[in-house]
Design a protein around this motif. Structure first.
Motif, mmCIF file in Angstrom:
data_model
loop_
_atom_site.group_PDB
_atom_site.id
_atom_site.type_symbol
_atom_site.label_atom_id
_atom_site.label_comp_id
_atom_site.label_asym_id
_atom_site.label_seq_id
_atom_site.Cartn_x
_atom_site.Cartn_y
_atom_site.Cartn_z
ATOM 1 N N PHE A 1 3.425 4.786 12.967
ATOM 2 C CA PHE A 1 2.533 3.670 13.251
ATOM 3 C C PHE A 1 2.287 3.518 14.749
ATOM 4 O O PHE A 1 1.133 3.429 15.205
ATOM 5 C CB PHE A 1 3.129 2.389 12.665
ATOM 6 C CG PHE A 1 2.586 1.119 13.243
ATOM 7 C CD1 PHE A 1 1.265 0.744 13.012
ATOM 8 C CD2 PHE A 1 3.383 0.291 14.021
ATOM 9 C CE1 PHE A 1 0.752 -0.437 13.550
ATOM 10 C CE2 PHE A 1 2.890 -0.878 14.556
ATOM 11 C CZ PHE A 1 1.573 -1.243 14.326
ATOM 12 N N LEU A 2 3.348 3.527 15.546
ATOM 13 C CA LEU A 2 3.197 3.346 16.989
ATOM 14 C C LEU A 2 2.442 4.497 17.637
ATOM 15 O O LEU A 2 1.632 4.291 18.547
ATOM 16 C CB LEU A 2 4.567 3.177 17.640
ATOM 17 C CG LEU A 2 5.336 1.901 17.275
ATOM 18 C CD1 LEU A 2 6.735 1.931 17.880
ATOM 19 C CD2 LEU A 2 4.577 0.651 17.714
ATOM 20 N N LYS B 1 0.845 -1.187 0.000
ATOM 21 C CA LYS B 1 0.000 0.000 0.000
ATOM 22 C C LYS B 1 0.885 1.243 0.000
ATOM 23 O O LYS B 1 1.772 1.374 0.839
ATOM 24 C CB LYS B 1 -0.933 -0.010 1.211
ATOM 25 C CG LYS B 1 -1.837 -1.245 1.296
ATOM 26 C CD LYS B 1 -2.834 -1.152 2.431
ATOM 27 C CE LYS B 1 -3.935 -0.161 2.129
ATOM 28 N NZ LYS B 1 -5.000 -0.147 3.155
ATOM 29 N N VAL B 2 0.623 2.140 -0.956
ATOM 30 C CA VAL B 2 1.456 3.330 -1.142
ATOM 31 C C VAL B 2 0.664 4.568 -0.727
ATOM 32 O O VAL B 2 -0.451 4.797 -1.216
ATOM 33 C CB VAL B 2 1.909 3.458 -2.608
ATOM 34 C CG1 VAL B 2 2.905 4.611 -2.760
ATOM 35 C CG2 VAL B 2 2.529 2.158 -3.115
ATOM 36 N N PHE B 3 1.277 5.400 0.140
ATOM 37 C CA PHE B 3 0.605 6.577 0.686
ATOM 38 C C PHE B 3 1.384 7.840 0.353
ATOM 39 O O PHE B 3 2.579 7.805 0.078
ATOM 40 C CB PHE B 3 0.471 6.435 2.205
ATOM 41 C CG PHE B 3 -0.375 5.281 2.635
ATOM 42 C CD1 PHE B 3 -1.721 5.434 2.895
ATOM 43 C CD2 PHE B 3 0.183 4.006 2.748
ATOM 44 C CE1 PHE B 3 -2.514 4.368 3.267
ATOM 45 C CE2 PHE B 3 -0.594 2.922 3.125
ATOM 46 C CZ PHE B 3 -1.950 3.107 3.373
ATOM 47 N N GLU B 4 0.698 8.968 0.431
ATOM 48 C CA GLU B 4 1.331 10.246 0.125
ATOM 49 C C GLU B 4 2.270 10.700 1.230
ATOM 50 O O GLU B 4 3.204 11.463 0.972
ATOM 51 C CB GLU B 4 0.263 11.320 -0.118
ATOM 52 C CG GLU B 4 -0.555 11.122 -1.391
ATOM 53 C CD GLU B 4 -1.560 12.236 -1.615
ATOM 54 O OE1 GLU B 4 -1.702 13.090 -0.716
ATOM 55 O OE2 GLU B 4 -2.197 12.253 -2.676
ATOM 56 N N SER B 5 2.039 10.273 2.442
ATOM 57 C CA SER B 5 2.835 10.755 3.568
ATOM 58 C C SER B 5 3.054 9.655 4.591
ATOM 59 O O SER B 5 2.331 8.656 4.630
ATOM 60 C CB SER B 5 2.137 11.933 4.246
ATOM 61 O OG SER B 5 0.933 11.496 4.872
ATOM 62 N N ARG B 6 4.067 9.881 5.436
ATOM 63 C CA ARG B 6 4.330 8.953 6.541
ATOM 64 C C ARG B 6 3.151 8.899 7.501
ATOM 65 O O ARG B 6 2.796 7.832 8.008
ATOM 66 C CB ARG B 6 5.571 9.400 7.318
ATOM 67 C CG ARG B 6 6.875 9.243 6.625
ATOM 68 C CD ARG B 6 8.017 9.745 7.499
ATOM 69 N NE ARG B 6 8.185 8.898 8.676
ATOM 70 C CZ ARG B 6 9.331 8.320 9.010
ATOM 71 N NH1 ARG B 6 10.415 8.534 8.303
ATOM 72 N NH2 ARG B 6 9.407 7.555 10.092
ATOM 73 N N PHE C 1 3.613 -1.320 3.897
ATOM 74 C CA PHE C 1 3.124 0.053 3.880
ATOM 75 C C PHE C 1 4.300 0.977 3.561
ATOM 76 O O PHE C 1 5.294 0.991 4.292
ATOM 77 C CB PHE C 1 2.541 0.437 5.249
ATOM 78 C CG PHE C 1 1.387 -0.415 5.699
ATOM 79 C CD1 PHE C 1 0.081 0.017 5.537
ATOM 80 C CD2 PHE C 1 1.614 -1.652 6.305
ATOM 81 C CE1 PHE C 1 -0.991 -0.762 5.962
ATOM 82 C CE2 PHE C 1 0.550 -2.438 6.731
ATOM 83 C CZ PHE C 1 -0.748 -1.989 6.559
ATOM 84 N N ILE C 2 4.191 1.754 2.484
ATOM 85 C CA ILE C 2 5.259 2.667 2.108
ATOM 86 C C ILE C 2 4.685 4.049 1.822
ATOM 87 O O ILE C 2 3.471 4.199 1.593
ATOM 88 C CB ILE C 2 6.054 2.145 0.894
ATOM 89 C CG1 ILE C 2 5.145 1.936 -0.323
ATOM 90 C CG2 ILE C 2 6.765 0.849 1.247
ATOM 91 C CD1 ILE C 2 5.893 1.461 -1.563
ATOM 92 N N ASP C 3 5.554 5.058 1.860
ATOM 93 C CA ASP C 3 5.092 6.411 1.581
ATOM 94 C C ASP C 3 5.650 6.887 0.247
ATOM 95 O O ASP C 3 6.347 6.149 -0.468
ATOM 96 C CB ASP C 3 5.457 7.364 2.718
ATOM 97 C CG ASP C 3 6.957 7.593 2.859
ATOM 98 O OD1 ASP C 3 7.746 6.909 2.189
ATOM 99 O OD2 ASP C 3 7.334 8.466 3.662
ATOM 100 N N SER D 1 -0.095 9.445 6.989
ATOM 101 C CA SER D 1 -1.243 8.675 6.483
ATOM 102 C C SER D 1 -0.921 7.192 6.421
ATOM 103 O O SER D 1 -1.786 6.347 6.670
ATOM 104 C CB SER D 1 -1.672 9.196 5.104
ATOM 105 O OG SER D 1 -0.618 9.143 4.168
ATOM 106 N N MET D 2 0.330 6.864 6.126
ATOM 107 C CA MET D 2 0.769 5.466 6.152
ATOM 108 C C MET D 2 0.635 4.891 7.558
ATOM 109 O O MET D 2 0.087 3.798 7.763
ATOM 110 C CB MET D 2 2.220 5.374 5.691
ATOM 111 C CG MET D 2 2.811 3.982 5.700
ATOM 112 S SD MET D 2 4.602 3.967 6.038
ATOM 113 C CE MET D 2 4.621 4.389 7.799
#
Length: 252
Positions: free
Chosen positions: A56-57, A13-18, A243-245, A20-21
């Motif tokens: 994430f944490l 899953k690719v996100f625009e920002s850390r 999960f990547i940004d 949102s990831m």
């Protein structure tokens, strides 16, 4: 908007920002915990300690989770680092997670044990008694999982926990991450869960943001599945999500 890439069995899953990831990963992990707790008294989880896990944490600790029904482990620890050093992975996770919510149990891996082989066996026995349901991890700049650098990674490792020496790229990453001021300050040995011990978990959630991880993400998705790039093993896991940004996805 995030988008998804499927490669072999791995969902990315690719996100625009850390941020949102991190939020999405925390949402999915908390949902999986709630789902599992409907059918069992406890959930067993393994956590990674690294700056890549911060977003994430930070989100996970605010989720409505029955923490008192979760047994927690961490996946690696330096050998010989001062017991109170903030760079210690147990200490990192204690600050970020373990002292913020009330787990049923938290098992710490001791890199200062007098007998390191016995410590590996002790921790392995605990993991056998409480097999991991969920692993929350990252990927190193050299594609390592935990401290399974390419030269020590073994996809068929008979051990659950072992002593390893750290390669120079791995040690340099600790400086790049701001954890140590110089490479000389980074320990040369560590205890780590092995690759089979990590991927044995039923569900794997792997958070890998930042431009310094772009090459590792590329290798993970495109290289042959071998120990030369340990993270490629994730493409064989039936329930793994990466999960990547925007910054870590630039080469894919």
């Amino acid at each position: 908007m995030p988008y998804t890439i499927n490669k072999d069995s791995l969902t990315t899953k690719v996100f625009e920002s850390r941020s949102s990831m991190g939020l999405d990963a925390a949402n999915l992990v908390s949902e999986k915990i709630s789902e599992l707790l409907k059918t069992r008294p406890f959930v067993n989880m393994i956590f990674a300690a690294a700056p890549s896990q911060n977003d994430f944490l930070d989100e996970l600790v605010n989720k409505d989770i029955e923490w008192s029904r979760i047994n927690a482990f961490h996946m690696d620890e330096y050998v010989g680092l001062d017991a109170n050093a903030p760079q210690g992975f147990g200490n990192f996770l204690k600050e970020r997670l373990f002292k913020k919510v009330s787990f049923h149990s938290v098992q710490y891996l001791n890199g200062n044990a007098e007998d390191l082989e016995a410590e590996c066996d002790r921790y392995a026995d605990l993991l056998r008694l409480q097999p991991a349901d969920i692993v929350c991890m990252g990927i190193g700049e050299n594609t390592h999982l935990a401290f399974n650098d390419p030269h020590v990674a073994d996809f068929n490792d008979p051990k659950v926990v072992k002593i390893v020496d750290l390669d120079m790229e791995c040690r340099q990453q600790q400086v790049n991450d701001g954890c140590f001021g110089t490479i000389e300050a980074v320990p040369t040995y560590a205890l780590t869960l092995t690759v089979p011990a990590l991927v044995k978990a039923t569900y794997v959630y792997c958070m890998v943001p930042g431009e310094k991880k772009a090459k590792a993400v590329y290798h993970t998705l495109n290289e042959d599945i071998t120990e030369k790039h340990p993270s490629t093993i994730l493409r064989q896991h039936s329930n793994a999500t990466l999960f990547i940004d925007e910054k870590s996805s630039v080469l894919i």
